[in-house]
Write a protein that holds these residues in place. Structure first.
Motif, PDB file in Angstrom:
ATOM      1  N   ASP A   1      40.308 -22.444 -60.140  1.00 49.72           N
ATOM      2  CA  ASP A   1      41.266 -23.534 -60.328  1.00 49.72           C
ATOM      3  C   ASP A   1      41.843 -23.995 -59.007  1.00 49.72           C
ATOM      4  N   TYR A   2      42.240 -23.046 -58.148  1.00 47.49           N
ATOM      5  CA  TYR A   2      42.792 -23.419 -56.838  1.00 47.49           C
ATOM      6  C   TYR A   2      41.751 -24.187 -56.018  1.00 47.49           C
ATOM      7  N   LEU A   3      40.534 -23.678 -55.984  1.00 44.53           N
ATOM      8  CA  LEU A   3      39.494 -24.325 -55.192  1.00 44.53           C
ATOM      9  C   LEU A   3      39.175 -25.720 -55.711  1.00 44.53           C
ATOM     10  N   ALA A   4      39.262 -25.915 -57.032  1.00 43.70           N
ATOM     11  CA  ALA A   4      39.020 -27.245 -57.598  1.00 43.70           C
ATOM     12  C   ALA A   4      40.090 -28.224 -57.150  1.00 43.70           C
ATOM     13  N   ARG A   5      41.300 -27.727 -56.963  1.00 46.54           N
ATOM     14  CA  ARG A   5      42.409 -28.604 -56.579  1.00 46.54           C
ATOM     15  C   ARG A   5      42.543 -28.796 -55.066  1.00 46.54           C
ATOM     16  N   HIS A   6      42.188 -27.764 -54.288  1.00 52.65           N
ATOM     17  CA  HIS A   6      42.475 -27.810 -52.850  1.00 52.65           C
ATOM     18  C   HIS A   6      41.249 -27.657 -51.967  1.00 52.65           C
ATOM     19  N   GLY A   7      40.097 -27.355 -52.549  1.00 53.80           N
ATOM     20  CA  GLY A   7      38.916 -27.138 -51.731  1.00 53.80           C
ATOM     21  C   GLY A   7      38.927 -25.754 -51.104  1.00 53.80           C
ATOM     22  N   ALA A   8      37.820 -25.411 -50.432  1.00 55.12           N
ATOM     23  CA  ALA A   8      37.664 -24.072 -49.843  1.00 55.12           C
ATOM     24  C   ALA A   8      37.672 -24.157 -48.331  1.00 55.12           C
ATOM     25  N   PRO A   9      38.328 -23.207 -47.662  1.00 54.14           N
ATOM     26  CA  PRO A   9      38.264 -23.158 -46.196  1.00 54.14           C
ATOM     27  C   PRO A   9      36.871 -22.724 -45.763  1.00 54.14           C
ATOM     28  N   THR A  10      36.400 -23.270 -44.661  1.00 54.50           N
ATOM     29  CA  THR A  10      35.087 -22.890 -44.139  1.00 54.50           C
ATOM     30  C   THR A  10      35.200 -22.100 -42.841  1.00 54.50           C
ATOM     31  N   ASP A  11      36.411 -22.004 -42.318  1.00 50.65           N
ATOM     32  CA  ASP A  11      36.667 -21.321 -41.054  1.00 50.65           C
ATOM     33  C   ASP A  11      38.090 -20.764 -41.114  1.00 50.65           C
ATOM     34  N   PRO A  12      38.359 -19.613 -40.488  1.00 49.63           N
ATOM     35  CA  PRO A  12      39.728 -19.087 -40.515  1.00 49.63           C
ATOM     36  C   PRO A  12      40.778 -20.084 -40.040  1.00 49.63           C
ATOM     37  N   ALA A  13      40.400 -20.984 -39.124  1.00 45.65           N
ATOM     38  CA  ALA A  13      41.368 -21.971 -38.646  1.00 45.65           C
ATOM     39  C   ALA A  13      41.806 -22.913 -39.765  1.00 45.65           C
ATOM     40  N   ASP A  14      40.955 -23.094 -40.789  1.00 47.97           N
ATOM     41  CA  ASP A  14      41.307 -23.972 -41.908  1.00 47.97           C
ATOM     42  C   ASP A  14      42.456 -23.427 -42.752  1.00 47.97           C
ATOM     43  N   LEU A  15      42.727 -22.123 -42.623  1.00 48.14           N
ATOM     44  CA  LEU A  15      43.764 -21.511 -43.448  1.00 48.14           C
ATOM     45  C   LEU A  15      45.140 -22.124 -43.195  1.00 48.14           C
ATOM     46  N   LYS A  16      45.348 -22.680 -42.035  1.00 40.88           N
ATOM     47  CA  LYS A  16      46.640 -23.287 -41.719  1.00 40.88           C
ATOM     48  C   LYS A  16      46.921 -24.502 -42.596  1.00 40.88           C
ATOM     49  N   HIS A  17      45.891 -25.027 -43.243  1.00 45.67           N
ATOM     50  CA  HIS A  17      46.057 -26.191 -44.106  1.00 45.67           C
ATOM     51  C   HIS A  17      46.035 -25.810 -45.584  1.00 45.67           C
ATOM     52  N   HIS A  18      46.101 -24.498 -45.877  1.00 44.99           N
ATOM     53  CA  HIS A  18      46.028 -24.040 -47.259  1.00 44.99           C
ATOM     54  C   HIS A  18      47.311 -23.308 -47.661  1.00 44.99           C
ATOM     55  N   ARG A  19      47.501 -23.231 -48.971  1.00 48.19           N
ATOM     56  CA  ARG A  19      48.619 -22.483 -49.556  1.00 48.19           C
ATOM     57  C   ARG A  19      48.203 -21.016 -49.626  1.00 48.19           C
ATOM     58  N   CYS A  20      48.822 -20.182 -48.805  1.00 49.55           N
ATOM     59  CA  CYS A  20      48.438 -18.770 -48.724  1.00 49.55           C
ATOM     60  C   CYS A  20      49.550 -17.882 -49.280  1.00 49.55           C
ATOM     61  N   ILE A  21      49.143 -16.850 -49.974  1.00 45.38           N
ATOM     62  CA  ILE A  21      50.080 -15.859 -50.504  1.00 45.38           C
ATOM     63  C   ILE A  21      50.216 -14.773 -49.453  1.00 45.38           C
ATOM     64  N   ARG A  22      51.396 -14.651 -48.910  1.00 48.28           N
ATOM     65  CA  ARG A  22      51.611 -13.708 -47.807  1.00 48.28           C
ATOM     66  C   ARG A  22      52.151 -12.377 -48.321  1.00 48.28           C
ATOM     67  N   TRP A  23      51.742 -11.311 -47.618  1.00 53.01           N
ATOM     68  CA  TRP A  23      52.184  -9.957 -47.964  1.00 53.01           C
ATOM     69  C   TRP A  23      53.118  -9.438 -46.888  1.00 53.01           C
ATOM     70  N   HIS A  24      54.250  -8.902 -47.340  1.00 58.83           N
ATOM     71  CA  HIS A  24      55.228  -8.361 -46.406  1.00 58.83           C
ATOM     72  C   HIS A  24      55.035  -6.851 -46.324  1.00 58.83           C
ATOM     73  N   TRP A  25      54.452  -6.381 -45.219  1.00 57.28           N
ATOM     74  CA  TRP A  25      54.220  -4.951 -45.025  1.00 57.28           C
ATOM     75  C   TRP A  25      55.563  -4.273 -44.777  1.00 57.28           C
ATOM     76  N   PRO A  26      55.963  -3.308 -45.619  1.00 52.15           N
ATOM     77  CA  PRO A  26      57.248  -2.629 -45.433  1.00 52.15           C
ATOM     78  C   PRO A  26      57.367  -2.044 -44.030  1.00 52.15           C
ATOM     79  N   GLY A  27      58.530  -2.219 -43.445  1.00 52.07           N
ATOM     80  CA  GLY A  27      58.763  -1.724 -42.100  1.00 52.07           C
ATOM     81  C   GLY A  27      58.481  -2.748 -41.025  1.00 52.07           C
ATOM     82  N   HIS A  28      57.947  -3.925 -41.406  1.00 48.36           N
ATOM     83  CA  HIS A  28      57.673  -5.000 -40.457  1.00 48.36           C
ATOM     84  C   HIS A  28      58.615  -6.168 -40.725  1.00 48.36           C
TER      85      HIS A  28
END
Length: 314
Positions: free
Chosen positions: A174-201
């Motif tokens: 569903d996400y890919l149908a709406r937003h397309g797929a990144p083809t390079d790690p640099a493309d991630l800056k243009h995507h909605r990413c779910i971030r993880w907060h590592w405890p202690g950081h």
């Protein structure tokens, strides 16, 4: 405080006082009558009183000896029982084992063995803390930990539990149908990413990729920050955004078509999970039982891991 020799002499006196015979007491203690006599005489000199009356035919307690025997006999019996209980614990491990474990590792290595372990060792209490923070095991009072190899202290004994791991980017159809797929790690800056907060950081975890020669980080952004890998995975399934997860934990979802792997050529393996614990000369039987059980389940569940050996993690 009684010294070691004091206790030995006291035990000798109690044995003679109970048997009223040096030969029978010596046989019970496994020493010669002459050695036992010397121990009792040394004890009398230590306390400065005659405790036994001796003749060629009989042994009897003096008044002081009778008083002392009544006072110390229960303590000597209790100490003997305590030593025997510890000795038996080698055959029937008991006590508490405190374990610190990364959450993902718990699903892989702890949950599958809990029922069997608690059935086999009913006198052991497992005190498990699930936490992705990298804590000081010794300072925290933990007996063992399960964590990835790259964050294990060098002075710990580490036992490999499984193969190397990979983190991969995933998204729902569903996400890919709406937003397309990144083809390079640099493309991630243009995507909605779910971030993880590592405890202690202080900040969310930057996604790490391999370009064939080196690792590099990508600082992503998006509408959701979590400290739970389970919530991160479920949010990706519902189409909230892209997630960066351990491949083993999403393999079933990929097989069902609920998640799609992305950017895999930039995903390289890194040291997997290890069971680690401080080096020690005398290991508690309960801890040894736990270590053996985890290693056995890990070996049975991982084809390319045989009987794991102890090794220092690099």
């Amino acid at each position: 405080m009684l010294s070691t020799s004091d206790f030995g002499q006291l035990r000798a006196f109690v044995a003679v006082g109970e048997e009223l015979s040096f030969s029978r007491a010596a046989a019970a203690l496994g020493v010669s009558p002459s050695a036992l006599s010397q121990m009792v005489r040394g004890f009398e000199e230590r306390v400065g009183l005659r405790l036994l009356n001796r003749t060629t035919r009989s042994v009897s307690l003096t008044e002081a000896g009778e008083t002392l025997l009544q006072r110390v006999r229960p303590a000597v019996v209790d100490l003997g029982a305590a030593v025997e209980q510890v000795r038996q614990s080698r055959e029937r491990p008991a006590g508490r084992v405190r374990v610190h474990c990364f959450r993902v590792a718990a699903n892989l290595f702890l949950t599958p063995m809990l029922r069997s372990f608690t059935d086999i060792y009913p006198d052991i209490v497992l005190d498990i803390t699930l936490d992705d923070a990298v804590v000081d095991m010794v300072r925290g009072g933990y007996d063992a930990a399960i964590r990835v190899g790259e964050v294990i202290e060098r002075d710990m004994i580490a036992v490999r539990l499984g193969p190397d791991l990979r983190q991969i980017v995933v998204a729902s159809p569903d996400y890919l149908a709406r937003h397309g797929a990144p083809t390079d790690p640099a493309d991630l800056k243009h995507h909605r990413c779910i971030r993880w907060h590592w405890p202690g950081h202080a900040t969310p975890y930057d996604w790490e990729f391999w370009d064939g020669e080196r690792w590099f980080d990508v600082a992503v952004d998006g509408p959701l920050i979590v400290n739970s890998r389970d919530l991160e995975r479920q949010a990706a399934v519902t189409g909230v955004g892209l997630a960066f997860v351990v491949e083993q934990m999403v393999t079933p979802l990929i097989g069902e078509g609920r998640l799609i792997p992305l950017l895999q050529k930039w995903s390289a393996p890194f040291p997997g999970f290890f069971l680690c614990y401080p080096e020690q000369r005398q290991m508690a039987p309960a801890l040894r039982a736990f270590i053996n059980q985890v290693r056995g389940f890990a070996a049975a569940g991982t084809k390319n891991v045989g009987s794991s050996r102890s090794e220092h993690a690099s």
